[in-house]
Design a protein around this motif. Structure first.
Motif, PDB file in Angstrom:
ATOM      1  N   GLN A 126       1.173  11.980 -10.213  1.00  0.00           N
ATOM      2  CA  GLN A 126       0.350  13.189 -10.296  1.00  0.00           C
ATOM      3  C   GLN A 126       1.106  14.394 -10.845  1.00  0.00           C
ATOM      4  OE1 GLN A 126      -1.431  13.711  -6.466  1.00  0.00           O
ATOM      5  NE2 GLN A 126      -3.438  13.134  -7.229  1.00  0.00           N
ATOM      6  N   PRO A 127       2.271  14.761 -10.320  1.00  0.00           N
ATOM      7  CA  PRO A 127       2.953  15.938 -10.859  1.00  0.00           C
ATOM      8  C   PRO A 127       3.315  15.784 -12.331  1.00  0.00           C
ATOM      9  CG  PRO A 127       3.883  15.372  -8.739  1.00  0.00           C
ATOM     10  CD  PRO A 127       2.934  14.271  -9.134  1.00  0.00           C
ATOM     11  N   ALA A 128       3.662  14.594 -12.747  1.00  0.00           N
ATOM     12  CA  ALA A 128       4.011  14.368 -14.141  1.00  0.00           C
ATOM     13  C   ALA A 128       2.797  14.616 -15.034  1.00  0.00           C
ATOM     14  CB  ALA A 128       4.533  12.950 -14.338  1.00  0.00           C
ATOM     15  N   ASN A 129       1.639  14.177 -14.598  1.00  0.00           N
ATOM     16  CA  ASN A 129       0.419  14.389 -15.383  1.00  0.00           C
ATOM     17  C   ASN A 129       0.052  15.871 -15.443  1.00  0.00           C
ATOM     18  OD1 ASN A 129       0.058  11.723 -16.023  1.00  0.00           O
ATOM     19  ND2 ASN A 129      -1.345  11.319 -14.348  1.00  0.00           N
ATOM     20  N   SER A 130       0.179  16.581 -14.321  1.00  0.00           N
ATOM     21  CA  SER A 130      -0.196  17.993 -14.308  1.00  0.00           C
ATOM     22  C   SER A 130       0.767  18.816 -15.168  1.00  0.00           C
ATOM     23  CB  SER A 130      -0.233  18.528 -12.875  1.00  0.00           C
ATOM     24  OG  SER A 130       1.047  18.450 -12.278  1.00  0.00           O
TER      25      SER A 130
ATOM     26  N   ILE B 195       0.835  -1.198   0.000  1.00  0.00           N
ATOM     27  CA  ILE B 195       0.000   0.000   0.000  1.00  0.00           C
ATOM     28  C   ILE B 195       0.870   1.249   0.000  1.00  0.00           C
ATOM     29  CG2 ILE B 195      -1.643   1.338   1.400  1.00  0.00           C
ATOM     30  CD1 ILE B 195      -2.871  -1.349   2.249  1.00  0.00           C
ATOM     31  N   LYS B 196       1.958   1.208   0.767  1.00  0.00           N
ATOM     32  CA  LYS B 196       2.876   2.354   0.829  1.00  0.00           C
ATOM     33  C   LYS B 196       3.510   2.616  -0.540  1.00  0.00           C
ATOM     34  CE  LYS B 196       6.682   4.027   3.686  1.00  0.00           C
ATOM     35  NZ  LYS B 196       7.596   3.691   4.782  1.00  0.00           N
TER      36      LYS B 196
ATOM     37  N   ALA C  26       1.538   6.763  -6.808  1.00  0.00           N
ATOM     38  CA  ALA C  26       0.451   7.676  -7.160  1.00  0.00           C
ATOM     39  C   ALA C  26       0.899   9.127  -6.983  1.00  0.00           C
ATOM     40  CB  ALA C  26      -0.776   7.389  -6.310  1.00  0.00           C
ATOM     41  N   LYS C  27       1.673   9.407  -5.932  1.00  0.00           N
ATOM     42  CA  LYS C  27       2.186  10.763  -5.719  1.00  0.00           C
ATOM     43  C   LYS C  27       3.144  11.153  -6.833  1.00  0.00           C
ATOM     44  CE  LYS C  27       2.066  11.012  -0.681  1.00  0.00           C
ATOM     45  NZ  LYS C  27       2.908  11.086   0.513  1.00  0.00           N
TER      46      LYS C  27
END
Length: 59
Positions: free
Chosen positions: A47-51, A36-37, A43-44
């Motif tokens: 996110q910045p790569a997508n934005s 899970i970690k 996931a973290k």
């Protein structure tokens, strides 16, 4: 039918205890926690790569 009651949770825990034994359960939980970690970290990182890509396409 979507919610689990106390009885159902206890039955599931008893079955898991019978299948894996008391010694294996801490190892399984440790593996689950680390999985899970790693998923959260991935996931973290994603996110910045997508934005950044979205910002570049808007310009």
């Amino acid at each position: 039918m979507g919610k689990l009651g106390l009885t159902e949770i206890l039955v599931i825990l008893a079955i898991v205890l019978l299948l894996f034994g008391g010694k294996k359960i801490p190892e399984l939980m440790k593996g689950l926690g680390s999985g899970i970690k790693e998923f959260k970290n991935a996931a973290k990182d994603e996110q910045p790569a997508n934005s950044k890509k979205e910002e570049e396409t808007k310009e």
